[in-house]
Design a protein around this motif. Structure first.
Motif, PDB file in Angstrom:
ATOM      1  N   PHE A 123     -53.158 -31.901 -72.948  1.00 18.79           N
ATOM      2  CA  PHE A 123     -52.687 -33.281 -72.761  1.00 18.79           C
ATOM      3  C   PHE A 123     -53.385 -33.970 -71.580  1.00 18.79           C
ATOM      4  O   PHE A 123     -53.159 -35.144 -71.328  1.00 18.79           O
ATOM      5  CB  PHE A 123     -51.174 -33.301 -72.489  1.00 18.79           C
ATOM      6  CG  PHE A 123     -50.353 -32.749 -73.611  1.00 18.79           C
ATOM      7  CD1 PHE A 123     -49.917 -33.569 -74.634  1.00 18.79           C
ATOM      8  CD2 PHE A 123     -50.029 -31.404 -73.655  1.00 18.79           C
ATOM      9  CE1 PHE A 123     -49.160 -33.066 -75.677  1.00 18.79           C
ATOM     10  CE2 PHE A 123     -49.270 -30.883 -74.695  1.00 18.79           C
ATOM     11  CZ  PHE A 123     -48.835 -31.720 -75.708  1.00 18.79           C
ATOM     12  N   SER A 124     -54.189 -33.197 -70.858  1.00 15.68           N
ATOM     13  CA  SER A 124     -54.758 -33.709 -69.612  1.00 15.68           C
ATOM     14  C   SER A 124     -55.702 -34.898 -69.849  1.00 15.68           C
ATOM     15  O   SER A 124     -56.418 -34.964 -70.864  1.00 15.68           O
ATOM     16  CB  SER A 124     -55.547 -32.580 -68.946  1.00 15.68           C
ATOM     17  OG  SER A 124     -56.351 -33.096 -67.919  1.00 15.68           O
ATOM     18  N   ALA A 242     -51.239 -41.936 -71.273  1.00  9.98           N
ATOM     19  CA  ALA A 242     -50.693 -42.953 -70.347  1.00  9.98           C
ATOM     20  C   ALA A 242     -50.614 -44.354 -70.951  1.00  9.98           C
ATOM     21  O   ALA A 242     -50.131 -45.265 -70.298  1.00  9.98           O
ATOM     22  CB  ALA A 242     -51.438 -42.997 -69.012  1.00  9.98           C
TER      23      ALA A 242
HETATM   24  C1  LIG Z   1     -58.502 -40.967 -67.397  1.00 12.57           C
HETATM   25  C2  LIG Z   1     -57.101 -40.442 -67.230  1.00 12.57           C
HETATM   26  C3  LIG Z   1     -56.776 -39.714 -66.095  1.00 12.57           C
HETATM   27  C4  LIG Z   1     -55.487 -39.221 -65.910  1.00 12.57           C
HETATM   28  N1  LIG Z   1     -55.195 -38.543 -64.749  1.00 12.57           N
HETATM   29  C5  LIG Z   1     -53.942 -38.093 -64.549  1.00 12.57           C
HETATM   30  C6  LIG Z   1     -53.604 -37.400 -63.337  1.00 12.57           C
HETATM   31  O1  LIG Z   1     -54.434 -37.202 -62.452  1.00 12.57           O
HETATM   32  N2  LIG Z   1     -52.330 -36.966 -63.182  1.00 12.57           N
HETATM   33  C7  LIG Z   1     -51.367 -37.181 -64.143  1.00 12.57           C
HETATM   34  O2  LIG Z   1     -50.228 -36.788 -63.962  1.00 12.57           O
HETATM   35  N3  LIG Z   1     -51.653 -37.849 -65.272  1.00 12.57           N
HETATM   36  C8  LIG Z   1     -52.906 -38.292 -65.505  1.00 12.57           C
HETATM   37  N4  LIG Z   1     -53.187 -38.954 -66.680  1.00 12.57           N
HETATM   38  C9  LIG Z   1     -52.089 -39.280 -67.613  1.00 12.57           C
HETATM   39  C10 LIG Z   1     -51.494 -38.097 -68.320  1.00 12.57           C
HETATM   40  O3  LIG Z   1     -52.490 -37.344 -68.981  1.00 12.57           O
HETATM   41  C11 LIG Z   1     -50.416 -38.584 -69.308  1.00 12.57           C
HETATM   42  O4  LIG Z   1     -49.536 -39.445 -68.676  1.00 12.57           O
HETATM   43  C12 LIG Z   1     -49.639 -37.409 -69.866  1.00 12.57           C
HETATM   44  O5  LIG Z   1     -50.494 -36.632 -70.688  1.00 12.57           O
HETATM   45  C13 LIG Z   1     -48.415 -37.828 -70.699  1.00 12.57           C
HETATM   46  O6  LIG Z   1     -48.797 -38.597 -71.804  1.00 12.57           O
HETATM   47  P1  LIG Z   1     -48.249 -40.088 -72.005  1.00 12.57           P
HETATM   48  O7  LIG Z   1     -48.303 -40.743 -70.676  1.00 12.57           O
HETATM   49  O8  LIG Z   1     -49.213 -40.705 -72.995  1.00 12.57           O
HETATM   50  O9  LIG Z   1     -46.865 -39.983 -72.533  1.00 12.57           O
HETATM   51  C14 LIG Z   1     -54.481 -39.454 -66.894  1.00 12.57           C
HETATM   52  C15 LIG Z   1     -54.822 -40.188 -68.046  1.00 12.57           C
HETATM   53  C16 LIG Z   1     -56.110 -40.686 -68.218  1.00 12.57           C
HETATM   54  C17 LIG Z   1     -56.428 -41.513 -69.439  1.00 12.57           C
END
Ligand SMILES: Cc1cc2nc3c(=O)[nH]c(=O)nc-3n(C[C@H](O)[C@H](O)[C@H](O)COP(=O)(O)O)c2cc1C
Length: 367
Positions: A123-124, A242
């Protein structure tokens, strides 16, 4: 449980945040498309973390094409993109916690404890690196056909950038080229960066709204019901972590308008039908109308924050107060801009193949 998107052009994403690599497979590209590595690297550089407004996890993000490309051209076989993880620090994630509003809890439930969710696992935001590389290939293909795509940060908290010109944002797209922090107004950019850095100092995070424009599309692209241009773009955009909302053209503001205010009146210009306004965001009946496709995307604040929050130990169900450690983006908005460009490019390429056939994009026969 499949991880594939697209119709004529399909994309598969693979990898985990702390595994050896992340990557993508693009299938459906015809033979004879030039893929300049420097153009792909230029798009990848825009997604890179830098300074106080990004995570301190810095990665080289070198794109390796393992298959499907020979002498800089597609071979017509699946294109495999690999990006090695070189700066993963598993020690930051040893505590058994589920981060509020991250995918730790939902991932644990779905994969029943088998998945490596360290650092967000599959999911990262790290997975957006190969997604961006795949989109960069399509951005190059579209550009050769005169179709350009660009995204800027429209809003962070109460700070606003200027809007795209709804009927002709081409010059604004040009002005955004090469900007690491894609905001049209330099003054708004400084204020936004300052707000992000301030949130980071407080151990907190910020979200925002992005605005995207696709210029140069002819009328007639998209399908009337399920694979509408809006539906396909929204599907792809919601795949970006996000993202919590998307609207086209005037979007939710249409609720306040009368038909006489909302309708885009037709005019004829240089032998072409155009509209005088673009409240529809370049799409009517699911099909492009030849005006720029315009949409706005809401990005939530980064869920991992150093501030204390309530959570639960998923094994003992004991309530806990947690402060998330590790290296995190205090805002995702600026890094998400090239990712949104990339997913929009994948969808537009897919829809163009549906309309014109894959050979529309290729160089002449080599034999
Ligand atoms: C380019 C990018 C970088 C991200 N970096 C982070 C991060 O450093 N820490 C974090 O908690 N979420 C980060 N996210 C968001 C999470 O991956 C995301 O919120 C989480 O997988 C849950 O999914 P959702 O927000 O779509 O429900 C990032 C998203 C993107 C697109």
């Amino acid at each position: 449980m499949k991880n594939v998107f697209g119709n004529n052009l399909t994309l598969t994403l693979f990898g985990e945040s702390h595994g050896p690599a992340v990557g993508a497979v693009i299938d459906g590209l015809p033979a004879g498309i030039r893929v300049p590595e420097e153009a792909v690297s230029a798009v990848m550089n825009r997604r890179k973390a830098y300074g106080r407004i990004s995570t301190s996890r810095h990665e080289e993000d070198k794109v390796e094409f393992l298959s499907g490309i020979k002498d800089g051209f597609t071979q017509g076989t699946p294109v495999t993109i690999l990006i090695r993880n070189e700066n993963a620090e598993r020690k930051d994630y040893t505590e058994n916690i589920i981060r509020p509003s991250h995918a730790d809890y939902t991932g644990l439930e779905k994969y029943r404890g088998y998945a490596d969710l360290s650092g967000g696992g599959h999911f990262s935001g790290r997975l957006t690196a190969p997604l961006t590389a795949a989109g960069a290939v399509c951005l190059g293909m579209l550009e050769k056909k005169g179709i350009t795509i660009g995204t800027h940060i429209l809003q962070i908290r109460t700070i606003h950038d200027e809007r795209f010109h709804e009927t002709d944002p081409a010059d604004q797209l040009n002005a955004l080229r090469g900007k690491q922090f894609p905001v049209l107004s330099d003054q708004a950019a400084d204020l936004m960066k300052h707000a992000i850095a301030e949130a980071a100092d407080e151990g907190d995070s910020l979200g925002g709204i992005l605005e995207t424009a696709v210029c140069g599309l002819e009328a007639g692209i998209g399908e009337p019901w399920f694979d509408t241009a809006e539906g396909m773009i929204a599907h792809a955009v919601f795949s970006v972590p996000a993202v919590k909302g998307i609207s086209f053209g005037a979007g939710f503001d249409l609720a306040q308008m009368k038909g006489s205010e909302a309708n885009d009146a037709f005019t004829a210009e240089n032998g072409k039908i155009k509209t005088m306004t673009n409240h529809s965001g370049g799409i009517a009946g699911g099909i492009t109308n030849g005006m720029p496709v315009l949409f706005r995307t809401v990005i939530k604040p980064t869920p991992s924050i150093a501030k204390e929050q309530r959570s639960v130990d998923p094994e003992t169900l004991e309530e806990k107060i947690i402060a998330v450690k590790g290296r995190h983006d205090p805002a995702i908005v600026h890094r998400a801009c090239p990712v949104i460009d990339a997913v929009a490019a994948l969808v537009i390429t897919d829809l163009c193949i549906e309309r014109y056939g894959a050979l529309w994009f290729t160089e002449k026969d080599k034999r």
